[in-house]
Design a protein around this motif. Structure first.
Motif, PDB file in Angstrom:
ATOM      1  N   SER A 178     -22.940  -2.310  33.405  1.00 19.11           N
ATOM      2  CA  SER A 178     -23.524  -2.561  32.084  1.00 19.11           C
ATOM      3  C   SER A 178     -22.460  -2.676  30.998  1.00 19.11           C
ATOM      4  O   SER A 178     -22.695  -3.311  29.963  1.00 19.11           O
ATOM      5  CB  SER A 178     -24.508  -1.440  31.720  1.00 19.11           C
ATOM      6  OG  SER A 178     -25.628  -1.464  32.578  1.00 19.11           O
ATOM      7  N   SER A 182     -23.804  -6.718  30.117  1.00 22.26           N
ATOM      8  CA  SER A 182     -25.024  -6.513  29.330  1.00 22.26           C
ATOM      9  C   SER A 182     -25.214  -7.657  28.346  1.00 22.26           C
ATOM     10  O   SER A 182     -24.255  -8.131  27.732  1.00 22.26           O
ATOM     11  CB  SER A 182     -24.955  -5.183  28.566  1.00 22.26           C
ATOM     12  OG  SER A 182     -25.134  -4.098  29.441  1.00 22.26           O
ATOM     13  N   LEU A 195     -28.414  -4.650  31.391  1.00 18.94           N
ATOM     14  CA  LEU A 195     -27.628  -5.246  32.463  1.00 18.94           C
ATOM     15  C   LEU A 195     -28.274  -6.548  32.902  1.00 18.94           C
ATOM     16  O   LEU A 195     -29.466  -6.597  33.222  1.00 18.94           O
ATOM     17  CB  LEU A 195     -27.533  -4.276  33.637  1.00 18.94           C
ATOM     18  CG  LEU A 195     -26.817  -4.783  34.885  1.00 18.94           C
ATOM     19  CD1 LEU A 195     -25.351  -5.112  34.581  1.00 18.94           C
ATOM     20  CD2 LEU A 195     -26.902  -3.733  36.004  1.00 18.94           C
ATOM     21  N   GLN A 201     -33.014  -9.642  34.206  1.00 20.26           N
ATOM     22  CA  GLN A 201     -32.921  -8.416  33.431  1.00 20.26           C
ATOM     23  C   GLN A 201     -34.052  -7.470  33.827  1.00 20.26           C
ATOM     24  O   GLN A 201     -35.050  -7.881  34.409  1.00 20.26           O
ATOM     25  CB  GLN A 201     -33.019  -8.721  31.926  1.00 20.26           C
ATOM     26  CG  GLN A 201     -31.890  -9.589  31.400  1.00 20.26           C
ATOM     27  CD  GLN A 201     -32.028  -9.845  29.907  1.00 20.26           C
ATOM     28  OE1 GLN A 201     -33.137  -9.948  29.380  1.00 20.26           O
ATOM     29  NE2 GLN A 201     -30.895  -9.958  29.222  1.00 20.26           N
ATOM     30  N   MET A 207     -34.270   0.784  32.634  1.00 20.72           N
ATOM     31  CA  MET A 207     -32.823   0.932  32.761  1.00 20.72           C
ATOM     32  C   MET A 207     -32.378   2.308  32.274  1.00 20.72           C
ATOM     33  O   MET A 207     -31.536   2.963  32.900  1.00 20.72           O
ATOM     34  CB  MET A 207     -32.110  -0.166  31.969  1.00 20.72           C
ATOM     35  CG  MET A 207     -32.335  -1.575  32.479  1.00 20.72           C
ATOM     36  SD  MET A 207     -31.721  -1.825  34.174  1.00 20.72           S
ATOM     37  CE  MET A 207     -29.984  -1.474  33.970  1.00 20.72           C
ATOM     38  N   ALA A 242     -24.125   3.398  28.431  1.00 18.86           N
ATOM     39  CA  ALA A 242     -25.001   2.358  28.978  1.00 18.86           C
ATOM     40  C   ALA A 242     -26.452   2.607  28.576  1.00 18.86           C
ATOM     41  O   ALA A 242     -27.183   1.670  28.229  1.00 18.86           O
ATOM     42  CB  ALA A 242     -24.872   2.316  30.500  1.00 18.86           C
ATOM     43  N   THR A 246     -29.242   0.264  25.787  1.00 18.51           N
ATOM     44  CA  THR A 246     -30.630  -0.176  25.920  1.00 18.51           C
ATOM     45  C   THR A 246     -31.433   0.107  24.659  1.00 18.51           C
ATOM     46  O   THR A 246     -32.513  -0.447  24.471  1.00 18.51           O
ATOM     47  CB  THR A 246     -31.329   0.536  27.097  1.00 18.51           C
ATOM     48  OG1 THR A 246     -31.463   1.930  26.799  1.00 18.51           O
ATOM     49  CG2 THR A 246     -30.535   0.360  28.387  1.00 18.51           C
TER      50      THR A 246
END
Length: 424
Positions: A178, A182, A195, A201, A207, A242, A246
């Motif tokens: 990621s 990403s 990612l 996706q 995620m 990571a 998101t």
């Protein structure tokens, strides 16, 4: 037989009643109890019930763990065949068992699933072809089947430990990827980065749940096992970054809950103030390090979404959805609307369950969860409790009843209980 059940006599080479015997695989009988053995991996009660898994079957489960993290991307490459792989595992494992044992939580989960199927009959759309049912039917049956086949026997702790480690590495590998691959969610929402592999996706909240697995296991290894502290700190910071990419506020809240839990859960008979302070100091250091990294490298739009707490109030429309759920529950509280009997998508697994099967069906599932939690506390198994919260926490913010991370948490917690490695 790919899976063998070693009896007490087979394991020791002598009768279990002879306390001076030494098991051939390096176990020693515990003093005062001929049916307990102390191995180099911990305590196992009733060695005759322990399943020793063939390397091939071990490998099949290890592959499943990796698939459960990368399933969305694998399906894009080869099609939706991963569900058949799960079915293959269920059949081959179950056919290899010479005996099984059903616990209370097994019966409760089975009863819940039967009740859920029956609820289709009183749903407003009581057809097996309704969109909500047809899209979840196979995955629901598959996950419950896998749950049963992995928890109705006692596996060696070394096998369970390997599965947990692979879960850690799979999660961390996603975190690492990621950092480089990403892109904006749906290639439009710059404030949410996920990612992206092969043009595919996954949902940001899903995620976040996968990243949280690695963070939780790494925190456990640092706090309780004092194992590979520097490496695991790197894992936590990397997966924390990571997860933050998101911009999943549900994932962020779940992370906070896991951290608070780790401070107060213990593997000792008593919780001492000094131990709590040590945990708090170490966790604060990790959080501060992560915050510095986020402040320095996280895009401003994502940072503001996560740390502007006023934005949490609406919850991306969840407030309206949950209000709708409350109205549905109020109208049909006991048996629910039936599976497929209302417009789905409430972004909360437990509210969805209440709407589907009402208080009666929900109580069956809840009692199973309580049973697992109580046993984990009783045997002082912090990792089992942490894994449960890691899987169940994000489920408050998404519909996860057919998600791998949700069921994997339940499965691993019970496998730890079955391997019975409590702390002294």
């Amino acid at each position: 037989m790919l899976v063998t059940l070693r009896s007490g006599c087979e394991a020791t080479g002598k009768r279990p009643t002879e306390r001076k015997s030494t098991p051939s695989y390096g176990a020693e009988p515990l003093k005062g109890d001929t049916m307990k053995y102390l191995t180099n991996e911990g305590y196992i009660e009733n060695v005759e019930d322990v399943v020793r898994v063939d390397k091939i079957l071990r490998f099949l489960i290890y592959i499943y763990i990796v698939i459960s993290f990368y399933e969305a991307y694998i399906n894009q490459l080869i099609g939706s065949y991963t569900k058949y792989y799960l079915l293959f595992i269920i059949v081959i494992y179950f056919s290899s068992y010479s005996k099984i044992k059903l616990e209370k939580y097994h019966l409760l989960i089975i009863s819940w699933l039967i009740f859920k199927f029956a609820s289709i009959l009183w749903g407003s759309y009581n057809s097996i072809g309704s969109s909500n049912v047809s899209t979840q039917l196979l995955s629901q049956v598959g996950m419950v089947g896998f749950f049963l086949v992995m928890t109705i026997v006692k596996f060696e702790y070394s096998f369970v430990k390997k599965i947990i480690d692979i879960s850690l590495y799979a999660s961390v590998s996603m975190g690492f990827l990621s950092l480089f691959f990403s892109e904006a969610y749906l290639f439009a929402f710059e404030s949410r980065q996920v990612l992206t592999l092969f043009g595919t996706q996954n949902d940001p909240n899903n995620m976040a749940a996968f990243f949280l697995v690695g963070i939780s296991i790494a925190l456990y290894y640092i706090i309780f096992e004092k194992e590979h502290i520097f490496r695991n700190c790197i894992f936590i910071v990397m997966n924390g970054f990571a997860l933050s990419l998101t911009a999943s506020r549900g994932g962020f809240v779940s992370l906070v809950v896991v951290i608070v839990l780790i401070v107060f859960v213990t593997n000792k008979r008593k919780l001492y103030f000094v131990d709590i302070m040590k945990k708090i100091i170490l966790i604060v250091m990790i959080i501060v390090s992560l915050f510095i990294v986020l402040k320095q490298f996280l895009p401003v739009s994502i940072f503001d979404r996560l740390f502007s707490f006023d934005s949490y109030k609406g919850g991306s429309g969840r407030e309206d959805l949950w209000t709708t759920a409350a109205t549905l529950i109020e109208k049909k509280p006991f048996f629910g609307w039936g599976w497929g009997g209302y417009e789905s998508g409430l972004h909360n697994t437990y509210l969805t369950m209440l709407c589907d099967v009402g208080i009666v069906g929900f109580s069956l599932f809840l009692l199973a969860l309580f049973s697992i939690c109580i046993r984990s506390i009783k045997f002082r198994m912090p990792l089992g409790i942490i894994l449960l919260v890691t899987g169940l926490g994000p489920s408050f913010f998404i519909d996860a009843i057919n998600k791998r991370f949700f069921w994997n948490a339940l499965i691993l917690a019970i496998m730890l209980l079955n391997s019975h490695k409590p702390h002294k």
